[in-house]
Design a protein around this motif. Structure first.
Motif, PDB file in Angstrom:
ATOM      1  N   SER A   1     -10.167   3.086   0.759  1.00  0.00           N
ATOM      2  CA  SER A   1      -9.799   4.188   1.647  1.00  0.00           C
ATOM      3  C   SER A   1      -9.551   5.443   0.820  1.00  0.00           C
ATOM      4  O   SER A   1      -8.810   5.399  -0.168  1.00  0.00           O
ATOM      5  CB  SER A   1      -8.536   3.838   2.440  1.00  0.00           C
TER       6      SER A   1
ATOM      7  N   LEU B   1       0.812   4.312  -2.745  1.00  0.00           N
ATOM      8  CA  LEU B   1       0.538   5.716  -2.449  1.00  0.00           C
ATOM      9  C   LEU B   1       1.711   6.613  -2.837  1.00  0.00           C
ATOM     10  O   LEU B   1       1.504   7.782  -3.168  1.00  0.00           O
ATOM     11  CB  LEU B   1       0.208   5.883  -0.960  1.00  0.00           C
TER      12      LEU B   1
ATOM     13  N   SER C   1       0.466  11.931   4.310  1.00  0.00           N
ATOM     14  CA  SER C   1       1.020  10.602   4.039  1.00  0.00           C
ATOM     15  C   SER C   1       2.290  10.650   3.208  1.00  0.00           C
ATOM     16  O   SER C   1       3.156   9.782   3.355  1.00  0.00           O
ATOM     17  CB  SER C   1      -0.018   9.709   3.350  1.00  0.00           C
TER      18      SER C   1
ATOM     19  N   GLN D   1       0.276  14.848  -0.094  1.00  0.00           N
ATOM     20  CA  GLN D   1      -0.736  13.793  -0.155  1.00  0.00           C
ATOM     21  C   GLN D   1      -1.269  13.535   1.251  1.00  0.00           C
ATOM     22  O   GLN D   1      -0.506  13.475   2.210  1.00  0.00           O
ATOM     23  CB  GLN D   1      -0.110  12.520  -0.711  1.00  0.00           C
TER      24      GLN D   1
ATOM     25  N   PHE E   1      -8.008   9.074  -0.304  1.00  0.00           N
ATOM     26  CA  PHE E   1      -6.827   9.914  -0.147  1.00  0.00           C
ATOM     27  C   PHE E   1      -6.933  11.042  -1.158  1.00  0.00           C
ATOM     28  O   PHE E   1      -7.796  11.029  -2.037  1.00  0.00           O
ATOM     29  CB  PHE E   1      -5.536   9.110  -0.320  1.00  0.00           C
TER      30      PHE E   1
ATOM     31  N   THR F   1      -4.204  11.174   3.638  1.00  0.00           N
ATOM     32  CA  THR F   1      -5.156  10.078   3.746  1.00  0.00           C
ATOM     33  C   THR F   1      -6.262  10.477   4.715  1.00  0.00           C
ATOM     34  O   THR F   1      -6.048  11.257   5.647  1.00  0.00           O
ATOM     35  CB  THR F   1      -4.483   8.788   4.217  1.00  0.00           C
TER      36      THR F   1
ATOM     37  N   HIS G   1      -7.194   1.867  -2.381  1.00  0.00           N
ATOM     38  CA  HIS G   1      -7.364   3.303  -2.202  1.00  0.00           C
ATOM     39  C   HIS G   1      -8.008   3.930  -3.441  1.00  0.00           C
ATOM     40  O   HIS G   1      -7.787   3.485  -4.568  1.00  0.00           O
ATOM     41  CB  HIS G   1      -6.013   3.993  -1.977  1.00  0.00           C
TER      42      HIS G   1
ATOM     43  N   GLU H   1      -8.661   8.043  -4.982  1.00  0.00           N
ATOM     44  CA  GLU H   1      -8.316   9.447  -4.779  1.00  0.00           C
ATOM     45  C   GLU H   1      -9.536  10.354  -4.937  1.00  0.00           C
ATOM     46  O   GLU H   1     -10.295  10.226  -5.898  1.00  0.00           O
ATOM     47  CB  GLU H   1      -7.254   9.856  -5.792  1.00  0.00           C
TER      48      GLU H   1
ATOM     49  N   GLU I   1       0.827  -1.200   0.000  1.00  0.00           N
ATOM     50  CA  GLU I   1       0.000   0.000   0.000  1.00  0.00           C
ATOM     51  C   GLU I   1       0.863   1.253   0.000  1.00  0.00           C
ATOM     52  O   GLU I   1       0.578   2.207  -0.695  1.00  0.00           O
ATOM     53  CB  GLU I   1      -0.922   0.011   1.231  1.00  0.00           C
TER      54      GLU I   1
END
Length: 225
Positions: free
Chosen positions: A190, A6, A214, A86, A192, A88, A155, A157, A2
């Motif tokens: 999730s 990211l 993040s 960035q 972000f 999260t 994830h 965005e 992960e």
């Protein structure tokens, strides 16, 4: 995995959930120009990866890399580097919004006009194909929107968060961020997002909503020579 996704989100998207839209040569990948202006390379690109990218793009085609800064070889012209951060999302962010409506192809001209007025980042005629976009209209006018762009393993965005200048200060961006996050988490992912490293207004908003930094990123704009 992960963390790597990211750190290199465009590559994670174009080798994962968005592989079907990718233009590919070797390990180099890009979105079609009408979708998004992004090029993706592996975490540690080789000379061959850069050479494949140059062929994939063609001379004079300007694209953006979104990742921590990396050296650019002499076969590419470095146009500029932009600081990016960035974040999260916190677990308590999602909240559906009854005024938010799903935007479709017929809404794209209004979406492009709002983006041109507010400059939330790249949004092109086919960007809407990458995810779900929500908007708020008043008296028929699109005054705020937000949606989903990069889809990675685990994830998604939040992107294109923007509000018409005449409608700012009403909390519309917050409402749409929460509503988009609700859709993302309902799909088991999730949320972000990214914003410019000098965009203090956006950073304050995201921090007030509980977002956590993040990664420190760069948008590196390059073109083959």
């Amino acid at each position: 995995m992960e963390s790597s996704a990211l750190t290199n989100p465009v590559y994670a998207a174009l080798t994962g959930p968005h592989a079907g839209v990718a233009e590919v040569r070797g390990n180099a990948r890009r979105y079609p120009a009408a979708v998004a202006p992004f090029l993706a390379l592996p975490d540690e690109p080789t000379d061959k990866d850069w050479a494949d990218a140059a062929v994939l793009l063609g001379p004079g085609t300007s694209v953006a890399l979104m990742r921590p800064e990396l050296p650019v070889p002499g076969s590419f012209k470095l146009d500029r580097v932009i600081d990016l951060v960035q974040f999260t999302a916190p677990a308590d962010l999602p909240a559906a919004d009854p005024e938010a409506t799903t935007l479709g192809l017929d809404d794209v001209p209004d979406m492009l006009a709002l983006v041109a007025l507010t400059d939330p980042g790249p949004f092109r005629s086919r960007t809407i194909e990458l995810g779900t976009y929500l908007g708020i209209r008043r008296d028929g006018e699109l005054i705020a929107m937000a949606g989903t762009r990069f889809s990675l393993p685990g994830h998604t965005e939040i992107s294109a968060v923007c509000t018409h200048p005449s409608a700012r200060g009403q909390g519309l961006a917050t409402r749409l961020i929460r509503a988009v996050a609700a859709d993302i988490t309902a799909a088991g992912r999730s949320p972000f997002l990214h914003t410019g490293g000098s965009n203090t207004t956006a950073i304050r908003l995201y921090e007030s909503l509980g977002f956590t930094l993040s990664n420190q990123m760069k948008v590196t704009i390059v073109e083959p020579v």
